[in-house]
Write a protein that holds these residues in place. Structure first.
Motif, short mmCIF file in Angstrom:
data_model
loop_
_atom_site.label_atom_id
_atom_site.label_comp_id
_atom_site.label_asym_id
_atom_site.label_seq_id
_atom_site.Cartn_x
_atom_site.Cartn_y
_atom_site.Cartn_z
N SER A 238 40.20 27.36 38.81
CA SER A 238 40.69 28.00 37.58
C SER A 238 41.15 27.00 36.53
O SER A 238 41.51 27.38 35.42
N SER B 218 37.02 37.01 29.63
CA SER B 218 35.75 37.65 29.95
C SER B 218 35.75 38.31 31.33
O SER B 218 34.93 39.19 31.59
N ASP B 219 36.67 37.91 32.22
CA ASP B 219 36.72 38.53 33.53
C ASP B 219 37.34 39.93 33.49
O ASP B 219 37.36 40.64 34.49
#
Length: 577
Positions: free
Chosen positions: A300, A254-255
């Protein structure tokens, strides 16, 4: 035989890695052009700059010039040399070729007196950037840039004169070396300061800033080609911009930049240990940036008992475990512990720290999990005061995936020695602590690929396999490899049955030979796998303790109950691959 054992494991890993991870990496495009610029170097050669250090400044200037399009209608370069007085070494109109500029730079000699930085900047405004010295009329089509290099506190004022330079349309970069006054650099530089202020620990590493300034003068025609992007895998250029994509078999996250590699992405199981240099050369303010770097990586990860575990070790003249693997079960607690870490100072015993990583950090007693990929991130800012080769090699021989991150005076040969293969993908360097967040972004991507792809072999192996497939038409298609990938659990179970049969078949002559999964025959790999597995099983019978040592299991008498457990661990291992 040890080499054959390792080679066979690597070959199977290669086949699995290629099947999951798709095509070879993309080709790089053409490099960008530099925008026409009037560039003036303002170089401090005061008595604090030793002759051999001044030679490093000349190398830095030469490297920047080599990356420019030099000419009367493109980029023009001048150099101001200053100490207590100012000397115009050559003006913007003096040389119109790159060769002439480079030769002139080599002839510059240090003045070796005081440090009148304000006087030098005033000279740049009134003389160096004047029409009579070859400067062009201010225009959107041309840049006016001054690069000020200094290593000390000026003996005159710089704030007002620097403001006049910026008001005159001159973009000012300030480079500080060693014990420079950082407040002075910020007074000199243009906004934004993060882009216009640079610092290095010593002149020996000033050349590392070359790329920063080559990018600053670049007309961005291909961001992908210059590497000025955050795409994890595939970068597609558009005028002044770029788009990210993923290789076959991956999904764009999605980034819009990173890709979910294979299965699980950042949620896969992983034991990750940070090995952090806390020597006195780091300095307290930079140590705070290192903590932010660690937490950037932690952000992350998916932290839990079944996914990522994080450990932290700090070292200087001694080694201190801040917290072991598995002590904290969520990111919030890990990040809080990192923030509380106290700065050790003192020396730089990197070899001792690597030995601790091997003997303690990745041991079961300290939370390491059998069969889970092990990743070590070593962060250092200087030369090790002890021997690192044996420990660095042992860590890689044990299957740990090692990343080396260096800052400032870190020695690149040592970083390469620590890093796993392929070395270019496992070591990083930056001259400035303030840019380590960029390395953090790259590490997030590398760790993701490593988690998802098992022990994380490099793209070079994938490329080699692709070349082999193209040369030999009998090598199965990519589609076949994908099919193998999708059936990896069944394949792993087949491996387990084969090895167990080799161990215990002689005890019971009625034990049938395990039959391969049907999908193997459709891939034309049955002859290869039958031969491979039989030979692997023979080696396994004699060398299984090598693998179990990596998995944290002691060698003992082989009993059927133990073998069943080991078979399960082998299945887990091949599933990870």
């Amino acid at each position: 035989m040890d080499r054959i054992f390792s080679a066979l494991l690597s070959l199977l890993l290669l086949l699995q890695s290629y099947g999951v991870c798709g095509a070879p990496p993309q080709q790089r495009g053409t490099l960008c052009r530099t925008k026409p610029t009037d560039l003036v170097f303002v170089i401090d050669s005061s008595r604090s700059v030793r002759p051999h250090e001044f030679e490093k400044v000349k190398v830095f200037m030469s490297r920047v010039i080599e990356g420019l399009d030099v000419g009367p209608n493109s980029t023009r370069v001048g150099v101001i040399n200053y100490a207590s007085a100012v000397k115009n070494e050559f003006s913007l109109k003096t040389y119109q070729t790159k060769a002439g500029l480079l030769q002139a730079v080599q002839r510059i000699e240090p003045l070796s007196t005081g440090t009148m930085t304000g006087l030098a900047i005033q000279f740049a405004i009134s003389q160096a950037f004047s029409d009579s010295e070859g400067a062009r009329v201010r225009s959107p089509n041309f840049n006016k840039v001054a690069i000020v290099v200094t290593d000390g506190r000026p003996q005159d004022g710089v704030q007002d004169v620097s403001a006049r330079a910026r008001a005159a349309g001159i973009e000012v970069f300030a480079i500080g070396v060693g014990r420079v006054d950082m407040h002075t650099l910020r007074q000199i530089a243009s906004e934004p300061l993060d882009d216009h202020v640079a610092y290095v620990e010593s002149y020996s590493v000033i050349e590392k800033l070359t790329h920063k300034f080559q990018e600053a003068f670049c007309v961005v025609s291909d961001l992908c080609a210059t590497g000025d992007h955050d795409c994890e895998q595939v970068c597609t250029s558009t005028p002044g911009a770029y788009k990210c994509a993923c290789k076959e078999g991956f999904t764009l996250n999605s980034d819009g930049k990173t890709c979910s590699a294979c299965s699980g992405g950042l949620g896969s199981a992983l034991d990750l240990v940070f090995l952090i240099d806390g020597s006195k050369s780091v300095r307290p303010e930079n140590f705070e940036l290192v903590k932010k770097f660690i937490n950037q990586i932690v952000d992350s990860l998916e932290v839990s008992d079944k996914q990522a575990q994080v450990g932290l070790v700090q070292y200087s003249s001694s080694v201190r475990q801040e917290f072991p693997l598995g002590q904290f079960k969520n990111k919030k607690d890990i990040k809080a512990a990192v923030k509380k870490m106290a700065y050790m100072e003192k020396g730089t015993m990197t070899g001792q720290a690597l030995k601790y990583l091997i003997d303690s950090s990745f041991s079961i007693i300290n939370g390491a999990r059998p069969g889970v990929p092990k990743v070590g991130i070593v962060f250092t800012d200087g030369r090790s005061q002890d021997y690192i080769t044996d420990a660095a090699n042992q860590a890689k021989d044990l299957g740990f995936r090692m990343f080396a991150v260096g800052v400032g005076n870190a020695v690149e040969d040592e970083l390469r020695e620590i890093a796993s293969e392929p070395v270019a993908e496992h070591y990083f360097y930056t001259a400035d602590f303030r840019t380590i967040s960029k390395i953090g972004k790259k590490l997030q991507m590398k760790i993701c690929i490593g988690e998802s792809g098992g022990v994380g072999r490099g793209r070079d192996l994938v490329t080699a396999l692709e070349g082999w497939r193209q040369k030999d038409k009998n090598v199965p298609s990519v589609g076949c490899y994908k099919k193998l990938s999708s059936q990896r659990i069944e394949l792993a179970q087949y491996h387990g049955r084969i090895m167990r049969h080799q161990h215990f078949g002689y005890l019971n002559t009625a034990t049938p030979t395990p039959q391969p999964p049907p999908f193997l025959t459709s891939c034309l790999l049955l002859p290869f796998f039958s031969t491979f597995l039989s030979f692997f099983a023979f080696l396994f019978r004699n060398y299984e303790f090598r693998l179990f040592q990596v998995l944290g299991i002691a060698k003992s008498d082989i009993k059927e109950e133990e073998m069943l457990l080991k078979e399960k661990l082998m299945v887990d291992l091949f599933v990870l691959i």
